[in-house]
Design a protein around this motif. Sequence first.
Motif, PDB file in Angstrom:
ATOM      1  N   VAL A   1       8.456   7.954 -10.357  1.00  0.00           N
ATOM      2  CA  VAL A   1       8.194   9.363 -10.724  1.00  0.00           C
ATOM      3  C   VAL A   1       7.748  10.219  -9.544  1.00  0.00           C
ATOM      4  O   VAL A   1       7.609  11.437  -9.665  1.00  0.00           O
ATOM      5  N   ASN A   2       7.494   9.576  -8.395  1.00  0.00           N
ATOM      6  CA  ASN A   2       7.059  10.296  -7.191  1.00  0.00           C
ATOM      7  C   ASN A   2       5.800  11.126  -7.434  1.00  0.00           C
ATOM      8  O   ASN A   2       5.664  12.245  -6.942  1.00  0.00           O
ATOM      9  N   LYS A   3       4.901  10.572  -8.247  1.00  0.00           N
ATOM     10  CA  LYS A   3       3.605  11.204  -8.493  1.00  0.00           C
ATOM     11  C   LYS A   3       2.519  10.156  -8.240  1.00  0.00           C
ATOM     12  O   LYS A   3       2.719   8.970  -8.536  1.00  0.00           O
ATOM     13  N   PRO A   4       1.368  10.562  -7.696  1.00  0.00           N
ATOM     14  CA  PRO A   4       0.341   9.581  -7.338  1.00  0.00           C
ATOM     15  C   PRO A   4      -0.382   8.982  -8.545  1.00  0.00           C
ATOM     16  O   PRO A   4      -0.516   9.626  -9.588  1.00  0.00           O
ATOM     17  N   ILE A   5      -0.820   7.740  -8.385  1.00  0.00           N
ATOM     18  CA  ILE A   5      -1.761   7.150  -9.340  1.00  0.00           C
ATOM     19  C   ILE A   5      -3.137   7.644  -8.900  1.00  0.00           C
ATOM     20  O   ILE A   5      -3.551   7.419  -7.760  1.00  0.00           O
ATOM     21  N   LEU A   6      -3.827   8.347  -9.783  1.00  0.00           N
ATOM     22  CA  LEU A   6      -5.099   8.985  -9.414  1.00  0.00           C
ATOM     23  C   LEU A   6      -6.318   8.158  -9.804  1.00  0.00           C
ATOM     24  O   LEU A   6      -7.272   8.041  -9.040  1.00  0.00           O
ATOM     25  N   PHE A   7      -6.281   7.588 -11.024  1.00  0.00           N
ATOM     26  CA  PHE A   7      -7.429   6.827 -11.525  1.00  0.00           C
ATOM     27  C   PHE A   7      -6.966   5.536 -12.177  1.00  0.00           C
ATOM     28  O   PHE A   7      -5.836   5.433 -12.654  1.00  0.00           O
TER      29      PHE A   7
ATOM     30  N   ALA B   1       0.839  -1.206   0.000  1.00  0.00           N
ATOM     31  CA  ALA B   1       0.000   0.000   0.000  1.00  0.00           C
ATOM     32  C   ALA B   1       0.876   1.259   0.000  1.00  0.00           C
ATOM     33  O   ALA B   1       0.623   2.215  -0.737  1.00  0.00           O
ATOM     34  N   LYS B   2       1.927   1.238   0.818  1.00  0.00           N
ATOM     35  CA  LYS B   2       2.842   2.381   0.890  1.00  0.00           C
ATOM     36  C   LYS B   2       3.570   2.568  -0.440  1.00  0.00           C
ATOM     37  O   LYS B   2       3.767   3.690  -0.908  1.00  0.00           O
ATOM     38  N   LEU B   3       3.976   1.462  -1.049  1.00  0.00           N
ATOM     39  CA  LEU B   3       4.680   1.497  -2.331  1.00  0.00           C
ATOM     40  C   LEU B   3       3.834   2.181  -3.408  1.00  0.00           C
ATOM     41  O   LEU B   3       4.345   2.900  -4.261  1.00  0.00           O
ATOM     42  N   MET B   4       2.511   1.933  -3.364  1.00  0.00           N
ATOM     43  CA  MET B   4       1.607   2.498  -4.374  1.00  0.00           C
ATOM     44  C   MET B   4       1.071   3.872  -3.992  1.00  0.00           C
ATOM     45  O   MET B   4       0.205   4.416  -4.663  1.00  0.00           O
ATOM     46  N   GLY B   5       1.592   4.440  -2.885  1.00  0.00           N
ATOM     47  CA  GLY B   5       1.209   5.809  -2.539  1.00  0.00           C
ATOM     48  C   GLY B   5       0.640   5.991  -1.162  1.00  0.00           C
ATOM     49  O   GLY B   5       0.523   7.119  -0.680  1.00  0.00           O
ATOM     50  N   GLY B   6       0.214   4.903  -0.530  1.00  0.00           N
ATOM     51  CA  GLY B   6      -0.333   5.011   0.833  1.00  0.00           C
ATOM     52  C   GLY B   6      -1.764   5.493   0.850  1.00  0.00           C
ATOM     53  O   GLY B   6      -2.704   4.705   0.842  1.00  0.00           O
ATOM     54  N   ASP B   7      -1.954   6.796   0.857  1.00  0.00           N
ATOM     55  CA  ASP B   7      -3.308   7.363   0.921  1.00  0.00           C
ATOM     56  C   ASP B   7      -3.882   7.593  -0.475  1.00  0.00           C
ATOM     57  O   ASP B   7      -3.149   7.828  -1.434  1.00  0.00           O
ATOM     58  N   THR B   8      -5.200   7.529  -0.563  1.00  0.00           N
ATOM     59  CA  THR B   8      -5.896   7.852  -1.807  1.00  0.00           C
ATOM     60  C   THR B   8      -5.785   9.354  -2.067  1.00  0.00           C
ATOM     61  O   THR B   8      -5.993  10.158  -1.151  1.00  0.00           O
ATOM     62  N   VAL B   9      -5.436   9.723  -3.286  1.00  0.00           N
ATOM     63  CA  VAL B   9      -5.288  11.146  -3.642  1.00  0.00           C
ATOM     64  C   VAL B   9      -6.386  11.535  -4.630  1.00  0.00           C
ATOM     65  O   VAL B   9      -6.584  10.858  -5.635  1.00  0.00           O
ATOM     66  N   GLU B  10      -7.112  12.597  -4.315  1.00  0.00           N
ATOM     67  CA  GLU B  10      -8.157  13.088  -5.217  1.00  0.00           C
ATOM     68  C   GLU B  10      -7.692  14.383  -5.885  1.00  0.00           C
ATOM     69  O   GLU B  10      -6.953  15.169  -5.302  1.00  0.00           O
ATOM     70  N   LEU B  11      -8.148  14.570  -7.114  1.00  0.00           N
ATOM     71  CA  LEU B  11      -7.785  15.789  -7.861  1.00  0.00           C
ATOM     72  C   LEU B  11      -8.397  17.025  -7.205  1.00  0.00           C
ATOM     73  O   LEU B  11      -9.558  17.023  -6.824  1.00  0.00           O
ATOM     74  N   GLU B  12      -7.594  18.061  -7.098  1.00  0.00           N
ATOM     75  CA  GLU B  12      -8.105  19.341  -6.625  1.00  0.00           C
ATOM     76  C   GLU B  12      -8.255  20.264  -7.829  1.00  0.00           C
ATOM     77  O   GLU B  12      -7.269  20.631  -8.467  1.00  0.00           O
ATOM     78  N   LEU B  13      -9.481  20.606  -8.136  1.00  0.00           N
ATOM     79  CA  LEU B  13      -9.762  21.445  -9.309  1.00  0.00           C
ATOM     80  C   LEU B  13     -10.409  22.741  -8.839  1.00  0.00           C
ATOM     81  O   LEU B  13     -11.567  22.762  -8.465  1.00  0.00           O
ATOM     82  N   LYS B  14      -9.632  23.820  -8.852  1.00  0.00           N
ATOM     83  CA  LYS B  14     -10.120  25.091  -8.302  1.00  0.00           C
ATOM     84  C   LYS B  14     -10.488  26.119  -9.362  1.00  0.00           C
ATOM     85  O   LYS B  14     -11.172  27.098  -9.075  1.00  0.00           O
ATOM     86  N   GLY B  15     -10.010  25.943 -10.584  1.00  0.00           N
ATOM     87  CA  GLY B  15     -10.270  26.934 -11.625  1.00  0.00           C
ATOM     88  C   GLY B  15     -11.729  27.002 -12.046  1.00  0.00           C
ATOM     89  O   GLY B  15     -12.491  26.066 -11.859  1.00  0.00           O
ATOM     90  N   ARG B  16     -12.113  28.118 -12.619  1.00  0.00           N
ATOM     91  CA  ARG B  16     -13.475  28.274 -13.172  1.00  0.00           C
ATOM     92  C   ARG B  16     -13.360  28.857 -14.568  1.00  0.00           C
ATOM     93  O   ARG B  16     -13.260  30.055 -14.731  1.00  0.00           O
ATOM     94  N   PRO B  17     -13.310  28.046 -15.633  1.00  0.00           N
ATOM     95  CA  PRO B  17     -13.431  26.589 -15.532  1.00  0.00           C
ATOM     96  C   PRO B  17     -12.122  25.940 -15.106  1.00  0.00           C
ATOM     97  O   PRO B  17     -11.037  26.475 -15.358  1.00  0.00           O
TER      98      PRO B  17
ATOM     99  N   VAL C   1      -0.974  10.053 -12.387  1.00  0.00           N
ATOM    100  CA  VAL C   1      -0.999   8.996 -13.397  1.00  0.00           C
ATOM    101  C   VAL C   1      -2.387   8.359 -13.480  1.00  0.00           C
ATOM    102  O   VAL C   1      -3.091   8.229 -12.470  1.00  0.00           O
ATOM    103  N   VAL C   2      -2.764   7.983 -14.695  1.00  0.00           N
ATOM    104  CA  VAL C   2      -3.974   7.179 -14.941  1.00  0.00           C
ATOM    105  C   VAL C   2      -3.517   5.852 -15.521  1.00  0.00           C
ATOM    106  O   VAL C   2      -2.806   5.832 -16.524  1.00  0.00           O
ATOM    107  N   LEU C   3      -3.897   4.751 -14.892  1.00  0.00           N
ATOM    108  CA  LEU C   3      -3.574   3.415 -15.415  1.00  0.00           C
ATOM    109  C   LEU C   3      -4.799   2.847 -16.117  1.00  0.00           C
ATOM    110  O   LEU C   3      -5.850   2.649 -15.489  1.00  0.00           O
ATOM    111  N   THR C   4      -4.693   2.599 -17.406  1.00  0.00           N
ATOM    112  CA  THR C   4      -5.805   2.007 -18.149  1.00  0.00           C
ATOM    113  C   THR C   4      -5.569   0.508 -18.344  1.00  0.00           C
ATOM    114  O   THR C   4      -4.458   0.012 -18.171  1.00  0.00           O
TER     115      THR C   4
END
Length: 441
Positions: A265-271, A83-99, A244-247
């Motif tokens: 890459v030290n970036k979370p897998i998001l979806f 779990a730690k190897l794959m990022g540990g906590d679930t990360v959700e996208l933060e989208l603040k712009g309009r749009p 990252v998105v894994l399809t």
Amino acid sequence: MFDNLSERLERSFKILKGEGKITEINVAETLKDVRRALLDADVNYKVAKNFTDTVKEKALGQNVLTAVKPSQLMVKIVHDELAKLMGGDTVELELKGRPAVILMSGLQGSGKTTFSGKLARMFKSKKNRKPLLVACDVYRPAAIDQLKVLGEQVEVPVYSEPDSKDPVQIALNAIQEAKAKGYDLVIVDTAGRLAIDEQMMNEIAAIKNAITPDATLFVVDAMTGQDAVNTAREFNERLDFTGVVLTKLDGDTRGGAALSIRTVVNKPILFVGTGEKLDAVDLFHPARMADRILGMGDIVSLVERAQEQYDEEEAKRLQKKIQKNQFDFNDFLGQIQQIKKMGNLKELASMIPGVGKAIKDIDIDDNAFKSIEAIIYSMTPQERTHPEILNGSRRNRIAKGSGTSIQEVNRLLKQFDQTRKMMKMVTGSKMAGMMQKMKRK
């Protein structure tokens, strides 16, 4: 998903079964096998070695409680480290712009355009967003048409300029269009490119600099294994992507990308994309994925999928009908439709602990309910509402009309009757329990 890795890890833990305690010798033997399993799953060598070194250090540093067997403790440590190897906590996208703007990037054939459609559908249905899809692939034949077809399927408009060959300007114009028409999310689909293609990499970097997106997603086909990790590194150096998105995680993948990419890459897998249907997309939950890799199922995700289809008013209506023994074939058919909306049947079954391994070699077709639906559709409205009137001649007619046998019709009626009795018994016991609580108060 990860079937081969799960099987190999299970075999590795068997080395510790029957052992009274964890020692350096039996841990070394177990982890040697675990490392082989990870490498066979196409996990980066350095990642696999660091992983097993960490597990060894933690295993030798723990005292095994009398109630816990060494193999169970090792599974727990491996689970937590996975779990730690794959990022540990679930990360959700933060989208603040309009749009808010999401820029899609990735290799040719990674599933980027399809995932853009899935993402638009997800944000529209689950986050109440008003998305606009943008076709910025000006090179691939029919790329614009593909996005438009997806847009129609998910009922999201697509902005395109078929005569333009300038993806930077198309993206800028699309954002202006979104502002003018009140769209609060813009998803920019770009052309697939190779990391070694300097001109194409410069182009997507130019798009990013021009539109300054809230998020840049790198879409990667999980089936490409270790190559996916190397490509992710190249893209990240140029784009500094958000996640990252894994399809194609539903395919015959060895899973190495999912286990390596976060570390490299030290970036979370998001979806993750888990199937061909446009609703087959999930947030990436590292701990739940570790559960599935170790054959523990994923009950939380199963419950969440069920809740997405859950209608409180409909549930109350059904409960009343069940209590009065009025649950009929129309209700039965409705429940089948709800289950089908939840996704691939084999994947759903594999989320139940212990079931995944049992059905590994069994093919569960998504058309498993087809004959049942045909039988019910061959009934008259009165027969569906009053199953008790289904005598021999009616059953024969239904069998002929549905293209099934009389035995199949009889079997369904028997199963339906048993289901109805069981449901009445369960709801009855719940009501009795509630009455007892009220009396105690």
